[in-house]
Design a protein around this motif. Structure first.
Motif, short mmCIF file in Angstrom:
data_model
loop_
_atom_site.label_atom_id
_atom_site.label_comp_id
_atom_site.label_asym_id
_atom_site.label_seq_id
_atom_site.Cartn_x
_atom_site.Cartn_y
_atom_site.Cartn_z
N LYS A 83 0.83 -1.21 0.00
CA LYS A 83 0.00 0.00 0.00
C LYS A 83 0.86 1.25 0.00
N TYR A 84 2.14 1.10 0.35
CA TYR A 84 3.07 2.23 0.29
C TYR A 84 3.70 2.26 -1.11
N THR A 85 3.09 3.01 -1.99
CA THR A 85 3.50 3.05 -3.40
C THR A 85 4.97 3.43 -3.53
N GLY A 86 5.69 2.66 -4.35
CA GLY A 86 7.10 2.92 -4.59
C GLY A 86 8.03 2.21 -3.63
N SER A 87 7.50 1.62 -2.56
CA SER A 87 8.32 0.89 -1.60
C SER A 87 8.79 -0.43 -2.21
N PHE A 88 9.76 -1.07 -1.56
CA PHE A 88 10.25 -2.35 -2.05
C PHE A 88 9.13 -3.39 -2.02
N ALA A 89 8.28 -3.32 -0.99
CA ALA A 89 7.13 -4.23 -0.92
C ALA A 89 6.21 -4.02 -2.11
N TYR A 90 5.94 -2.77 -2.45
CA TYR A 90 5.09 -2.44 -3.59
C TYR A 90 5.68 -3.00 -4.89
N LEU A 91 6.97 -2.77 -5.10
CA LEU A 91 7.61 -3.23 -6.33
C LEU A 91 7.66 -4.76 -6.39
N THR A 92 7.80 -5.40 -5.21
CA THR A 92 7.80 -6.86 -5.18
C THR A 92 6.45 -7.40 -5.62
N VAL A 93 5.38 -6.87 -5.04
CA VAL A 93 4.04 -7.36 -5.36
C VAL A 93 3.66 -7.00 -6.80
N TRP A 109 2.86 -7.13 3.43
CA TRP A 109 3.66 -7.78 2.39
C TRP A 109 4.01 -9.22 2.78
N LEU A 110 4.44 -9.43 4.02
CA LEU A 110 4.81 -10.77 4.47
C LEU A 110 3.64 -11.74 4.27
N TYR A 111 2.44 -11.29 4.60
CA TYR A 111 1.26 -12.14 4.47
C TYR A 111 0.99 -12.50 3.01
N VAL A 112 0.93 -11.50 2.13
CA VAL A 112 0.51 -11.79 0.75
C VAL A 112 1.59 -12.57 -0.01
N ASN A 153 -3.98 -13.08 -11.98
CA ASN A 153 -4.92 -11.99 -12.24
C ASN A 153 -5.40 -11.36 -10.94
N GLU A 154 -5.70 -12.17 -9.94
CA GLU A 154 -6.13 -11.65 -8.65
C GLU A 154 -5.06 -10.73 -8.06
N LEU A 155 -3.83 -11.17 -8.16
CA LEU A 155 -2.71 -10.39 -7.62
C LEU A 155 -2.58 -9.05 -8.35
N GLN A 156 -2.55 -9.11 -9.66
CA GLN A 156 -2.28 -7.89 -10.44
C GLN A 156 -3.42 -6.89 -10.39
N THR A 157 -4.62 -7.34 -10.07
CA THR A 157 -5.78 -6.43 -10.02
C THR A 157 -6.24 -6.16 -8.59
N ASP A 158 -5.40 -6.53 -7.62
CA ASP A 158 -5.65 -6.23 -6.20
C ASP A 158 -7.00 -6.76 -5.73
N LYS A 159 -7.29 -7.99 -6.10
CA LYS A 159 -8.53 -8.63 -5.66
C LYS A 159 -8.43 -9.04 -4.18
N PRO A 160 -9.56 -9.27 -3.53
CA PRO A 160 -9.53 -9.73 -2.13
C PRO A 160 -8.82 -11.07 -1.98
N ILE A 161 -8.18 -11.25 -0.84
CA ILE A 161 -7.55 -12.53 -0.50
C ILE A 161 -8.67 -13.55 -0.24
N LEU A 162 -8.54 -14.73 -0.82
CA LEU A 162 -9.58 -15.76 -0.71
C LEU A 162 -9.17 -16.84 0.29
N ALA A 193 15.48 -7.16 1.99
CA ALA A 193 14.16 -6.60 2.30
C ALA A 193 14.37 -5.40 3.21
N ASP A 194 13.49 -4.42 3.11
CA ASP A 194 13.75 -3.15 3.79
C ASP A 194 13.26 -3.15 5.24
#
Length: 449
Positions: free
Chosen positions: A17-27, A118-121, A73-82, A411-412
């Motif tokens: 959710k922190y745009t531009g962070s290493f977690a964001y770029l990883t996901v 990030w750790l969870y997803v 597709n779920e990942l790239q479109t930020d769908k809910p975790i199932l 990882a940061d």
């Protein structure tokens, strides 16, 4: 489980959710690349599935690819975790964790790929890969990452040979070494074990990342890049355990919580061998993953395969090491365990409550060696800690026994630095926490109180 109020007294978790962070770029970038490679790997093996299982194998390949394409597709479109549906032994724990994540959000905002920790997803993605295999029985035993792990082992053979030759020389001279010489060799092998952690295929998205240079000769040039080096504290703990008079039959136990297969695992095995041969330990317990995980993490199959490869190696000293290691296993000096907790998304401070039998098992160790980045993230909760927060503080009560972390930074999240050290590194190199260039050897001693 920690209460919601308690959770909120600590720094936020790293998240896309922190745009531009290493977690964001990883996901956003790295995880989809890994999924694409998984899909391609399964497709390339469809003829093998047909040969072994006929039309049922082909159908399983198609269904597995369909599930993985949906996941991507779920990942790239930020769908809910199932919720998981495969009925495996850890399914309920995963689904309870999803409920916990939901409880931390507003009722109308479900946990999703770019909004959750990030750790969870990231863990969830690998667990969904396992689900796609599990739901299609003819391919359920197929390790989609085996190819890369095997390649990494063979491409690092020269480095492994150098290390085994060095170890064999120590075995020959061990009884003649002074305590100071023994300490020097321990520090060397600990640092080899540390830098072996650079061989991580999840960071390179499955691209070749093996050890080709001499792991011994490069140590001196790498010393300036160890940001925290508490090797001496680890040595003192092991030496005191050796010198302390104990009841007859009691052990001096060291546990390794493993990270990558391939060359890094060889460095772990060499260090473990040295600990036994020098009398610093009498029992070694290895903890690995019970399913393929984070591209190159060690499973039981990887562990056993590695020992067989060493035993059958054409070079004498590699084969001698393989034979000795097989002997350690048969004699019960070494053992391997793969508790499901290691492939859950939980922070390690949750272990005592959520996996009390594993926590009790770790309490029997005299030292626990946690290898690599993922273990460090779980030790510290993968949170946005200040750099100079003490390592023990970031553990948040996780302290089953004296423990250390050997990690190259990918990882940061980093704690336990000197005041201003992290800020100075950031000014000099903005990627210092994620490049694998820097490393730490951190220690948390016996529990006080």
């Amino acid at each position: 489980m920690a209460a919601q109020a308690t959770l909120r007294t600590f720094p936020d978790c790293l998240s896309a959710k922190y745009t531009g962070s290493f977690a964001y770029l990883t996901v956003k970038d790295r995880l989809p690349k890994i999924l694409t490679k998984v899909i391609d790997t399964i497709h390339r093996y469809k003829n093998k599935f047909f040969e072994e299982h006929g039309e049922e194998g082909l159908e399983a390949e198609k269904k597995a690819i369909s599930l993985l394409s949906k996941l991507k597709n779920e990942l790239q479109t930020d769908k809910p975790i199932l919720a998981l549906t495969d009925g495996l032994v850890d399914m309920d724990m995963w689904n309870q964790y999803l409920e916990r994540q939901q409880s931390l959000l507003d009722d109308n905002v479900p946990p999703s790929w770019f909004k959750s920790p990030w750790l969870y997803v990231e863990c969830y993605m690998y667990r969904r890969i396992q689900e796609a295999r599990c739901l299609n029985p003819p391919v359920s035993d197929f390790d989609v990452f085996e190819e890369g792990k095997t390649q990494s082992f063979f491409e690092s053979q020269q480095a492994s040979l150098i290390l085994c030759t060095y170890l064999q020389g120590l075995h020959k001279d061990l009884t003649d070494l002074s305590e100071e010489q023994l300490r020097e060799h321990f520090i060397k092998l600990l640092q080899v074990c540390l830098w072996g952690n650079r061989c991580d295929l999840s960071i390179s998205a499955g691209q070749e990342n093996s050890q080709k240079s001499s792991p011994i000769d490069s140590l001196e040039s790498l010393k300036p890049f160890i940001l925290v080096d508490e090797s001496t504290k680890i040595w003192t703990t092991l030496l005191n355990n050796k010198l302390t008079r104990r009841p007859a039959g009691s052990s001096r136990r060291v546990d390794f919580v493993l990270d990558n297969a391939g060359f890094e695992l060889i460095t772990d095995l060499v260090l473990a061998d040295f600990l036994v041969a020098s009398g610093l330990a009498t029992d070694i317990h290895f903890h690995g993953k019970y399913m393929p995980w984070f591209v190159s993490d060690t499973t039981k199959k990887d562990f056993e395969w590695t020992l067989r490869q060493m035993l059958s190696a054409s070079h004498l000293w590699m084969s001698v090491c393989g034979a000795r290691w097989q002997g350690y296993l048969k004699e019960g000096i070494w053992s391997y365990q793969d508790h499901p907790f290691w492939t859950l998304p939980h922070e390690f401070c949750d272990m005592a409550a959520d996996a009390p039998e594993l926590y009790a098992e770790l309490q029997r160790a005299d030292l626990i060696v946690f290898k690599g980045d993922l273990n460090y993230r779980k030790l510290t909760g993968d949170r946005k800690w200040d750099y100079d927060v003490p390592f023990e503080t970031a553990l948040r009560g996780f302290h089953p026994a004296p423990l250390c972390s050997l990690r190259t930074l990918k990882a940061d999240v980093q704690v336990g630095l000197q005041a201003g050290q992290g800020e100075n590194l950031t000014a000099a190199d903005t990627d210092w926490m994620t490049s694998g260039k820097y490393a730490i050897i951190q220690f948390c001693g016996p529990h006080r109180g």
